[in-house]
Design an enzyme around this catalytic site. Structure first.
Site, short mmCIF file in Angstrom:
data_model
loop_
_atom_site.label_atom_id
_atom_site.label_comp_id
_atom_site.label_asym_id
_atom_site.label_seq_id
_atom_site.Cartn_x
_atom_site.Cartn_y
_atom_site.Cartn_z
CB CYS A 2 65.74 24.42 100.58
SG CYS A 2 66.17 24.52 102.40
N GLY A 102 60.82 23.05 101.99
CA GLY A 102 59.80 23.50 102.87
C GLY A 102 59.72 23.34 104.14
CD GLU A 480 64.03 48.34 98.37
OE1 GLU A 480 63.41 47.90 99.37
OE2 GLU A 480 64.73 47.65 97.36
CE LYS A 484 67.90 45.68 98.09
NZ LYS A 484 66.41 45.69 98.08
C1 AGP Z 1 64.74 42.30 99.33
O1 AGP Z 1 66.14 42.87 98.69
C2 AGP Z 1 64.75 41.21 100.11
N1 AGP Z 1 65.90 40.15 99.79
C3 AGP Z 1 63.42 40.83 100.52
O2 AGP Z 1 63.04 41.55 101.31
C4 AGP Z 1 62.39 40.38 99.40
O3 AGP Z 1 61.79 41.49 98.91
C5 AGP Z 1 61.13 39.79 100.45
O4 AGP Z 1 61.41 38.62 100.90
C6 AGP Z 1 59.72 39.46 99.59
O5 AGP Z 1 60.05 38.59 98.47
P1 AGP Z 1 59.04 38.37 97.22
O6 AGP Z 1 59.11 39.50 96.34
O7 AGP Z 1 59.96 37.29 96.51
O8 AGP Z 1 57.72 37.92 97.92
#
Ligand code: AGP
Length: 607
Positions: A2, A102, A480, A484
């Site tokens: 949000c 939140g 990774e 993706k």
């Molecule tokens: C990655 O492409 C994701 N969208 C997701 O896994 C992300 O890396 C994860 O939510 C962690 O986010 P942050 O790095 O903002 O903590």
């Protein structure tokens, strides 16, 4: 999850709110809404679906008069993404409107209490309890009503509030959700993220937990949790509006992939002085480092996978045991950390709920916490004992790319720094690795330039579910790469440590099964080569990823993606780039909404 925005000034609010929401849409895109005060009443417009629909409905805001307003873009938690669950929510007497980012954890108890008091609910959201509480506690003093309401809430919130009795004022309060105030001339703003503010002002105030503020066109007044006025520093945002725009690219993701050479340079270059790594923002003496008997890396999603790569670099160079833990698991695992543990907490947004909780668990047990964070002033940056910023600039696409590679860059710097301080690396090797780090941005650029053929490759390999395999550092890259692919192309993609194939997974290999094999770790590349031969013998179609001069691989794989040669411990920063592009082109061919994949949001601020 949000995004919230607010504006007070003398210009029409709705178009400004909609533009701001547009920049926050990456935070959630299930529904959107705005509320403005006009002629002493609150006017609300909201829709399920994207902000574009709200723009269409309101003629880009022109159809909604009023100079003070709030806006919201939603990632649904409580209640489906419908019009009536969309924010803003309005009190029964029509006096208050609220937007919320939140989760209110005690909302069911509050809801029952308010219903018993005669309040009528129009949505299934947790947020609606807030607006009724405001009405309940209001006796002519909005500030008092907001503070009493906040005292009843358990969970996380950044709230933006309008009241018809004070038509030029915005009220905001935060607890464990990001909230930033924008300080303008004759107008002021709030938002979940600076990206919504930079086109109006670069002067911002980062709100802390428990703080409350009142914004009018001419003043921004912040109060602490006891209600006492507090003087907050005004910070200057350093990056430009263009950084948060697509700049001619079709998608933010592609732009951010292309920005990686510059982003990685921004992470590395300022921390190299006269051939040595200097972490000005995190200096530990050799003695302090020696007192650390274990490093724990914790994070979620891609940041966790960056940690998996970082582990190899740190263990290899520093010879300190490293444990990499998913934050969502670590927080509930009664973690074995103490004052001799250094915890690296990695997060692009700095707001991921599980990561924050894991950080707090570790701190409570006496560990030293080093945050590796992109977003300046974010919760993790504030909670950590030390923070190394990744300096990637704003990352808008939900799928992280430059966020991830800059995390790798900082982990590499850390590994080299600690190895040097501990005297565990000889001078010649240290110099060679510093040189490799300096060269990384250029090599990432070469990787991009070399791989112009990826759209066609993606087309050949993205027709069904995919396996990503690799060993050691290559396995971390495979993790990774598969993530993706899954998140933006919706193709089923699984990553396996190549040596594990024989223990079960190879049963799934059949004619034409695509397998992406990462083979950049030359010490064990021959082992992965054997796995390639094994899956090929069972009909798999293999796309290998290897260093440019690896000729052996050409004879075994069906297709090969080459990257420039680089020191193995740093190879993930290059190897991941073609995998990002592969996912991008696969998603593009399928016509997916690349920057805003379904069911996801950029910043996961709920558990
Ligand atoms: C990655 O492409 C994701 N969208 C997701 O896994 C992300 O890396 C994860 O939510 C962690 O986010 P942050 O790095 O903002 O903590």
């Amino acid at each position: 999850m949000c995004g919230i925005v607010g504006f007070t000034g003398s210009r029409q609010a709705a178009p400004i709110l909609l533009k701001g929401l547009g920049r926050l849409e990456y935070r959630g895109y299930d529904s959107a809404g705005i509320a403005v005060v006009h002629d002493g009443a609150i006017e609300v417009e909201k829709v399920s679906g994207r902000i574009a629909k709200l723009c269409e409905k309101t003629k880009d805001g022109a159809a909604v008069p009023g100079t003070v307003g709030i806006g919201h873009t939603r990632w649904a938690t409580h209640g489906a993404p419908t019009d009536f669950n969309a924010h803003p929510h309005v009190s029964n007497d029509g006096r208050f409107a609220v937007v919320h980012n939140g989760i209110i954890e005690n909302y069911l108890a509050l809801r029952e209490e308010l219903i018993a008091d005669g309040y009528v609910f129009h949505s299934e959201t947790d947020t609606e309890t807030i607006v009724h509480l405001l009405e309940l506690y209001y006796d002519g003093d909005v500030k008092a009503a907001v503070m009493k309401t906040a005292a009843r809430l358990e969970g996380s919130y950044a709230l933006g509030i309008l009241c018809t009795d004070t038509p030029d004022a915005l009220y905001v309060v935060r607890e464990a959700s990001p909230l930033i105030l924008g300080v303008g001339v004759g107008e002021n703003y709030f938002a979940s993220d600076v990206t919504a503010l930079v086109s109006h002002t670069k002067n911002v105030i980062y709100m802390e937990d428990g703080e409350f503020a009142v914004l009018t066109p001419d003043a921004v007044t912040v109060y602490d949790c006891t209600g006492r006025e507090t003087k907050k520093p005004v910070s200057r945002v350093t990056w430009s509006v263009e950084a948060a725009e697509k700049g001619g690219y079709e998608h933010f993701m592609l732009k951010e992939i292309m920005e990686q050479p510059a982003a990685v340079k921004a992470a590395i270059a300022p921390r190299l002085h006269e051939g040595r790594v200097c972490l000005d923002d995190f200096e530990l003496t050799a003695e302090q480092l020696r007192s650390i008997n274990k490093i724990v890396i914790t994070a979620c999603g891609s940041a966790y996978y960056a940690g998996c790569s970082g582990r190899y670099a740190i263990e290899r160079l520093c010879r300190i045991p490293v444990q990499v833990e998913l934050a969502s698991e670590l927080r509930y695992s009664d973690p074995m950390v103490d004052e001799h543990t250094l915890v690296l907490v990695i997060s692009q947004s700095g707001e991921t709920a599980d990561t924050i909780a894991a950080l707090k668990e570790c701190k409570a047990r006496g560990a030293t916490v080093l945050g590796i964070v992109n977003v300046v002033g974010s919760t993790i940056a504030k909670l950590a004992d030390h923070t190394l910023y990744t300096w990637a600039g704003p990352e808008i696409a939900v799928a992280t790319t430059k966020g991830y590679t800059t995390q790798l860059a900082v982990l590499y710097l850390f590994a080299l720094y600690a190895a040097d301080r501990l005297g565990r690396i000889d001078e010649a090797r240290y110099k060679a690795l510093v040189h490799e780090l300096m060269e990384l941005p250029r090599r990432i650029q070469q990787t991009i330039d070399m791989n112009w053929q990826l759209p066609a490759v993606a087309s050949r390999y993205s027709s069904r579910s995919l396996f990503f395999i690799g060993r050691n550092t290559d396995y971390a890259v495979a993790l990774e790469g598969a993530l993706k692919m899954k998140e933006i192309s919706y193709l089923h993609a699984e990553s396996y440590a190549a040596g594990e194939l024989k223990h079960g997974t190879i049963a799934l290999i059949e004619e034409n099964q695509p397998v992406i094999a990462v083979c950049c770790n030359e010490a064990i590349a021959d082992k992965t080569l054997s796995n390639i031969v094994e899956v090929k013998a069972r009909g798999a179609k293999v796309l290998a990823l290897a260093f440019r001069d690896n000729r052996k691989i050409v004879s075994q794989a069906d297709d090969v993606i080459f990257i420039p040669r680089v020191e193995t411990v740093f190879s993930a920063a290059l190897a991941v780039v073609p995998l990002q592009l592969l996912a991008y082109y696969a998603a593009k061919e399928k016509g997916c909404d690349i920057d805003k994949p379904k069911n996801l949001a950029k910043s996961v601020t709920v558990e």
